[in-house]
Design an enzyme around this catalytic site. Sequence first.
Site, mmCIF file in Angstrom:
data_model
loop_
_atom_site.group_PDB
_atom_site.id
_atom_site.type_symbol
_atom_site.label_atom_id
_atom_site.label_comp_id
_atom_site.label_asym_id
_atom_site.label_seq_id
_atom_site.Cartn_x
_atom_site.Cartn_y
_atom_site.Cartn_z
ATOM 1 N N GLY A 1 4.384 7.275 3.397
ATOM 2 C CA GLY A 1 4.917 7.003 3.391
ATOM 3 C C GLY A 1 4.258 5.265 2.602
ATOM 4 N N ASP B 1 -7.437 7.854 13.116
ATOM 5 C CA ASP B 1 -7.995 7.294 11.506
ATOM 6 C C ASP B 1 -8.630 6.164 11.458
ATOM 7 O OD1 ASP B 1 -8.591 7.927 9.004
ATOM 8 O OD2 ASP B 1 -6.038 7.957 8.177
ATOM 9 N N GLY C 1 0.674 5.408 0.650
ATOM 10 C CA GLY C 1 0.098 6.293 1.306
ATOM 11 C C GLY C 1 0.085 7.901 1.653
ATOM 12 N N ALA C 2 -0.308 8.843 1.920
ATOM 13 C CA ALA C 2 0.340 10.696 2.210
ATOM 14 C C ALA C 2 1.390 10.209 2.851
ATOM 15 C CB ALA C 2 -0.933 11.158 2.964
ATOM 16 N N GLY D 1 0.896 -1.366 -0.253
ATOM 17 C CA GLY D 1 0.199 0.289 -0.507
ATOM 18 C C GLY D 1 0.956 0.998 0.261
ATOM 19 N N LYS E 1 7.692 -0.632 6.740
ATOM 20 C CA LYS E 1 7.137 0.316 6.354
ATOM 21 C C LYS E 1 8.231 1.611 5.391
ATOM 22 C CE LYS E 1 3.933 4.122 6.288
ATOM 23 N NZ LYS E 1 2.567 3.839 6.502
#
Lengths: 308, 249
Positions: A38, A145, A35-36, A33, A53
């Site tokens: 990383g 979140d 995202g904003a 995945g 990550k």
Amino acid sequence: MMSSIHPTVRLANGTRINGLWHNRQYHIKQLLGEGARGSTYLVEASGKKMALKISRDPSVVTAEANILKKLQRAQSVSLGPSLIDVDDGYLPNRMKQSFYVMEYVQGKPMTSLVGKLSLVDLGRLMSRLLSELHQLHSMGYIFGDLKLDNMIFDDGLKRIRLVDVGGVTQVGRGIREYTSIYDRGFWRLGGRKADPTYDLFALAICLMHAERPLKFDSNGQQQMLWRFLSSSRRITPFQQVIKQALLGKYRDALHMKRDLDLALQQLSLSRPVQGRTTKTNTQRISERDLITLSGMVAFNGLMIYILL
Amino acid sequence: MNKGSVSQILLITDGCSNQGEDPVAVSRHIVSTGVSVNVIGVLDDDQTEEPIGLREVNEIAEAGKGVSRIVYADDLSETMQMVTQQAMTQTIQGYVNQELKSILGDETNEEALPPETRGEVQEVMEDLSETVDLNMVILVDTSASMQTKMSAVKEALDDLMISLDARQGQFMYTVYQFPTRKQVVKLLLDWTDDGKRIAKVFPKFAVGGITPTGAALREAAKAFHISEQDDVMRGAAYDVIDPSYRSSS
């Protein structure tokens, strides 16, 4: 750190990254995945699958690793993935980048399951999640979140695991990361100071997705939420629980869980009847009516509970 | 660590300046006074790539040690919150790295520390960015082409207030628009800590022609000096966390 750089890091499958501080080697298998904050990759190290990550912004890595460490300290909570390693490594382009490695949570994304699971199964999963959220809240943290995209149904443990801890916020502070549609501030139904009710609001929005995906205009219109809820059919049994959570009426996760469990009880009482209906059109309508009816029963049960 | 304050300008514009001073030079000057300059460039819905005029947006922010983003009006809410937060974090990171250097020697910054120690430094930075006082000048381009985007700007600013109200540190802001017929900038809302007031200033927006971004920035930055005489702001002026500390790599 320059302002225009995007935090994602592209790595080809097969890349090997060596940790500079702890000397472990990770073998990139596949992108999980982006995202904003990383990118997350499936990696292999000493024959085991893990998730790595990596971000161009080293503070993202440090901050998230910190949170995972804290979650781990409270052993009973395996809400998030467990942390395995934090390190820096050189990429094939010779750039040094920070990364952390965590448990690879294997399972199905809740985004696709939410519409497929029976209401009873979904309710039970969410009820379990509420207990775990309560533990997190008791530690003084809010998940922040909370959304279907961050929920994975763990095939092994048969329950929901939360991934992406970027939004975890200490109670009393400003929520660090959120997604508009799950954010009560966006709907002008509350502020962004972290307290348990913030997560419960987001969880209610998750439940609403069982009806159909929630769409919205650029500015959140409260009326839209209420209209969606009152015209809903599939999630009728949970309507009251959802409404209370949206309004911030539940003091803590356990109060919401109690009402959700109650709604579930009523729902399972009506289940055998549903099981007998065959799939003809007329009977489908009566099935729907039954669900509505059981919702009313659940609501009455709730009222009696409150009155008592 | 004692509590300090961070000062930012948030410029919202949709095009390049076409009159007066060079906004990049002005921005460089402003950062030397301890104020960082953040810029959000707003795209038209039918713009599929970054127009050349908006390149200036990144240059102004870079000169002003701030953060810039170029986005469609629909994404403004998320962007404003992110830009403000990120700029604050950067300023604090720069400050903490500077402190580390003075303690541990010239070659040290956060990334030279082992991951374990870095975690502790990170916590200090997070505490700081949550509790530090934030003073912000919001400068909105109201030239004719912004007309269609104004309601989105209003929504986004209103939303930004929800985030900033949630912080533990004190928050003060003031709003200016440019251009106006007679002045370079016009004060729409004087320094206040009341986030709800921003929604009320917006109907006053009059939309005009030219875009003198440089001059507008210079004028708006004066708000920080005006505030030094102000009782409310006096305390904050002492302990400014200087964004020019920021070591860019």
